[in-house]
Design a protein around this motif. Structure first.
Motif, PDB file in Angstrom:
ATOM      1  N   TYR A   1      16.594 -37.944  64.242  1.00 33.05           N
ATOM      2  CA  TYR A   1      15.669 -38.293  63.039  1.00 33.05           C
ATOM      3  C   TYR A   1      16.365 -38.665  61.905  1.00 33.05           C
ATOM      4  O   TYR A   1      16.493 -39.757  61.235  1.00 33.05           O
ATOM      5  N   LEU A   2      17.516 -37.745  61.577  1.00 33.29           N
ATOM      6  CA  LEU A   2      18.266 -37.871  60.337  1.00 33.29           C
ATOM      7  C   LEU A   2      19.083 -39.013  60.611  1.00 33.29           C
ATOM      8  O   LEU A   2      19.321 -39.814  59.561  1.00 33.29           O
ATOM      9  N   GLN A   3      19.661 -39.569  61.794  1.00 33.55           N
ATOM     10  CA  GLN A   3      20.220 -41.007  61.840  1.00 33.55           C
ATOM     11  C   GLN A   3      19.492 -41.891  61.568  1.00 33.55           C
ATOM     12  O   GLN A   3      19.857 -42.932  61.023  1.00 33.55           O
ATOM     13  N   GLN A   4      18.310 -42.079  62.163  1.00 32.77           N
ATOM     14  CA  GLN A   4      17.199 -42.832  62.096  1.00 32.77           C
ATOM     15  C   GLN A   4      17.101 -43.103  60.747  1.00 32.77           C
ATOM     16  O   GLN A   4      16.993 -44.167  60.080  1.00 32.77           O
ATOM     17  N   VAL A   5      16.910 -41.862  59.726  1.00 33.87           N
ATOM     18  CA  VAL A   5      16.491 -42.173  58.494  1.00 33.87           C
ATOM     19  C   VAL A   5      17.814 -42.789  57.641  1.00 33.87           C
ATOM     20  O   VAL A   5      17.563 -43.722  56.830  1.00 33.87           O
ATOM     21  N   LEU A   6      18.978 -42.513  58.023  1.00 32.38           N
ATOM     22  CA  LEU A   6      20.421 -42.991  57.630  1.00 32.38           C
ATOM     23  C   LEU A   6      20.224 -44.535  57.666  1.00 32.38           C
ATOM     24  O   LEU A   6      20.741 -45.477  56.976  1.00 32.38           O
ATOM     25  N   ASN A   7      19.954 -44.946  58.944  1.00 30.80           N
ATOM     26  CA  ASN A   7      20.045 -46.270  59.376  1.00 30.80           C
ATOM     27  C   ASN A   7      19.041 -47.257  58.645  1.00 30.80           C
ATOM     28  O   ASN A   7      19.467 -48.115  58.129  1.00 30.80           O
ATOM     29  N   VAL A   8      17.863 -46.653  58.423  1.00 29.45           N
ATOM     30  CA  VAL A   8      16.758 -47.313  57.378  1.00 29.45           C
ATOM     31  C   VAL A   8      17.186 -47.336  56.023  1.00 29.45           C
ATOM     32  O   VAL A   8      16.941 -48.480  55.586  1.00 29.45           O
ATOM     33  N   ALA A   9      17.514 -46.331  55.705  1.00 25.82           N
ATOM     34  CA  ALA A   9      18.103 -46.388  54.395  1.00 25.82           C
ATOM     35  C   ALA A   9      19.273 -47.407  54.088  1.00 25.82           C
ATOM     36  O   ALA A   9      19.336 -48.096  53.135  1.00 25.82           O
ATOM     37  N   GLU A  10      20.112 -47.341  54.861  1.00 35.90           N
ATOM     38  CA  GLU A  10      21.391 -48.222  54.638  1.00 35.90           C
ATOM     39  C   GLU A  10      20.794 -49.794  54.896  1.00 35.90           C
ATOM     40  O   GLU A  10      21.128 -50.653  54.004  1.00 35.90           O
ATOM     41  N   TYR A  11      19.806 -50.057  55.790  1.00 31.34           N
ATOM     42  CA  TYR A  11      19.392 -51.129  55.785  1.00 31.34           C
ATOM     43  C   TYR A  11      18.459 -51.744  54.720  1.00 31.34           C
ATOM     44  O   TYR A  11      18.660 -52.830  54.189  1.00 31.34           O
ATOM     45  N   ALA A  12      17.733 -50.836  54.137  1.00 36.25           N
ATOM     46  CA  ALA A  12      17.017 -51.172  52.937  1.00 36.25           C
ATOM     47  C   ALA A  12      17.773 -51.462  51.556  1.00 36.25           C
ATOM     48  O   ALA A  12      17.604 -52.488  50.965  1.00 36.25           O
ATOM     49  N   ILE A  13      18.943 -50.471  51.629  1.00 36.08           N
ATOM     50  CA  ILE A  13      19.580 -51.128  50.258  1.00 36.08           C
ATOM     51  C   ILE A  13      20.313 -52.389  50.733  1.00 36.08           C
ATOM     52  O   ILE A  13      20.654 -53.407  49.822  1.00 36.08           O
ATOM     53  N   ASP A  14      20.901 -52.577  51.854  1.00 37.48           N
ATOM     54  CA  ASP A  14      21.465 -54.106  52.214  1.00 37.48           C
ATOM     55  C   ASP A  14      20.697 -55.024  52.081  1.00 37.48           C
ATOM     56  O   ASP A  14      21.265 -56.000  51.203  1.00 37.48           O
ATOM     57  N   LYS A  15      19.367 -54.945  52.563  1.00 34.20           N
ATOM     58  CA  LYS A  15      18.234 -55.904  52.240  1.00 34.20           C
ATOM     59  C   LYS A  15      17.840 -56.321  50.659  1.00 34.20           C
ATOM     60  O   LYS A  15      17.794 -57.146  50.199  1.00 34.20           O
ATOM     61  N   ASP A  16      17.926 -54.980  49.868  1.00 30.02           N
ATOM     62  CA  ASP A  16      17.702 -55.205  48.479  1.00 30.02           C
ATOM     63  C   ASP A  16      18.845 -55.872  47.864  1.00 30.02           C
ATOM     64  O   ASP A  16      18.620 -56.291  46.802  1.00 30.02           O
ATOM     65  N   CYS A  17      20.244 -55.783  48.388  1.00 28.04           N
ATOM     66  CA  CYS A  17      21.291 -56.490  47.834  1.00 28.04           C
ATOM     67  C   CYS A  17      21.107 -57.872  48.314  1.00 28.04           C
ATOM     68  O   CYS A  17      22.215 -58.463  48.376  1.00 28.04           O
ATOM     69  N   ASN A  18      20.312 -58.376  49.073  1.00 25.73           N
ATOM     70  CA  ASN A  18      20.114 -59.779  49.721  1.00 25.73           C
ATOM     71  C   ASN A  18      21.242 -59.832  50.750  1.00 25.73           C
ATOM     72  O   ASN A  18      22.088 -60.795  50.662  1.00 25.73           O
ATOM     73  N   TYR A  19      21.462 -58.760  51.510  1.00 26.20           N
ATOM     74  CA  TYR A  19      22.441 -58.744  52.557  1.00 26.20           C
ATOM     75  C   TYR A  19      24.111 -59.076  51.966  1.00 26.20           C
ATOM     76  O   TYR A  19      24.721 -59.642  52.720  1.00 26.20           O
ATOM     77  N   GLY A  20      24.089 -58.498  50.964  1.00 23.25           N
ATOM     78  CA  GLY A  20      25.552 -58.425  50.368  1.00 23.25           C
ATOM     79  C   GLY A  20      26.418 -57.657  50.839  1.00 23.25           C
ATOM     80  O   GLY A  20      27.489 -57.473  50.314  1.00 23.25           O
ATOM     81  N   LEU A  21      26.065 -56.644  51.662  1.00 29.23           N
ATOM     82  CA  LEU A  21      26.703 -55.607  52.250  1.00 29.23           C
ATOM     83  C   LEU A  21      27.262 -55.905  53.588  1.00 29.23           C
ATOM     84  O   LEU A  21      28.408 -55.114  54.147  1.00 29.23           O
ATOM     85  N   SER A  22      27.227 -57.141  54.207  1.00 31.75           N
ATOM     86  CA  SER A  22      27.815 -57.379  55.406  1.00 31.75           C
ATOM     87  C   SER A  22      29.247 -57.304  55.594  1.00 31.75           C
ATOM     88  O   SER A  22      29.953 -57.146  56.552  1.00 31.75           O
ATOM     89  N   GLY A  23      29.992 -57.756  54.400  1.00 33.02           N
ATOM     90  CA  GLY A  23      31.411 -57.929  54.493  1.00 33.02           C
ATOM     91  C   GLY A  23      32.218 -56.419  54.334  1.00 33.02           C
ATOM     92  O   GLY A  23      33.322 -56.542  54.450  1.00 33.02           O
ATOM     93  N   TYR A  24      31.440 -55.515  54.175  1.00 32.31           N
ATOM     94  CA  TYR A  24      31.900 -54.001  53.748  1.00 32.31           C
ATOM     95  C   TYR A  24      32.021 -53.228  55.142  1.00 32.31           C
ATOM     96  O   TYR A  24      31.510 -53.315  55.922  1.00 32.31           O
ATOM     97  N   THR A  25      33.314 -52.436  55.129  1.00 36.67           N
ATOM     98  CA  THR A  25      33.404 -51.494  56.142  1.00 36.67           C
ATOM     99  C   THR A  25      32.962 -50.076  55.561  1.00 36.67           C
ATOM    100  O   THR A  25      33.059 -49.943  54.272  1.00 36.67           O
ATOM    101  N   SER A  26      33.054 -49.107  56.288  1.00 37.02           N
ATOM    102  CA  SER A  26      32.771 -47.778  55.648  1.00 37.02           C
ATOM    103  C   SER A  26      33.765 -47.345  54.712  1.00 37.02           C
ATOM    104  O   SER A  26      33.643 -46.759  53.574  1.00 37.02           O
ATOM    105  N   SER A  27      34.851 -47.959  54.901  1.00 40.57           N
ATOM    106  CA  SER A  27      36.187 -47.510  53.905  1.00 40.57           C
ATOM    107  C   SER A  27      36.313 -48.522  52.771  1.00 40.57           C
ATOM    108  O   SER A  27      36.713 -48.139  51.839  1.00 40.57           O
ATOM    109  N   THR A  28      35.483 -49.639  52.827  1.00 43.03           N
ATOM    110  CA  THR A  28      35.676 -50.500  51.401  1.00 43.03           C
ATOM    111  C   THR A  28      34.382 -50.601  50.921  1.00 43.03           C
ATOM    112  O   THR A  28      34.260 -51.279  49.713  1.00 43.03           O
TER     113      THR A  28
END
Length: 86
Positions: free
Chosen positions: A11-38
């Motif tokens: 459940y926690l992993q699902q919540v993290l996935n949803v949160a990351e998706y929501a932030i990504d969408k709120d940024c107009n998919y501006g996060l697709s070029g990032y990796t976890s380290s960048t």
């Protein structure tokens, strides 16, 4: 997350996935070029804050007055938004 991967961890992993998706969408998919380290630390923190909120508030009903906290998630992602004029 534990290596035994319990139901709560799923459940926690699902919540993290949803949160990351929501932030990504709120940024107009501006996060697709990032990796976890960048990925900017502000975006990482916004994802964790939203995930914590979703984890603690699992129902759509609130019994207290909702008040937005200044300088929270919206502030953290504001500089990374890919605003589209149109």
């Amino acid at each position: 997350i534990e290596s035994t991967y319990t139901d709560q961890d799923q459940y926690l992993q699902q919540v993290l996935n949803v949160a990351e998706y929501a932030i990504d969408k709120d940024c107009n998919y501006g996060l697709s070029g990032y990796t976890s380290s960048t990925m900017p630390i502000t975006i990482k923190q916004a994802v964790l804050m939203l995930a914590g909120h979703l984890y603690l508030n699992r129902t759509p009903v609130a019994y207290a007055q909702a008040v937005e906290i200044p300088y929270s998630i919206k502030y953290l992602i504001s500089s990374d938004r890919n605003l589209i004029a149109g």
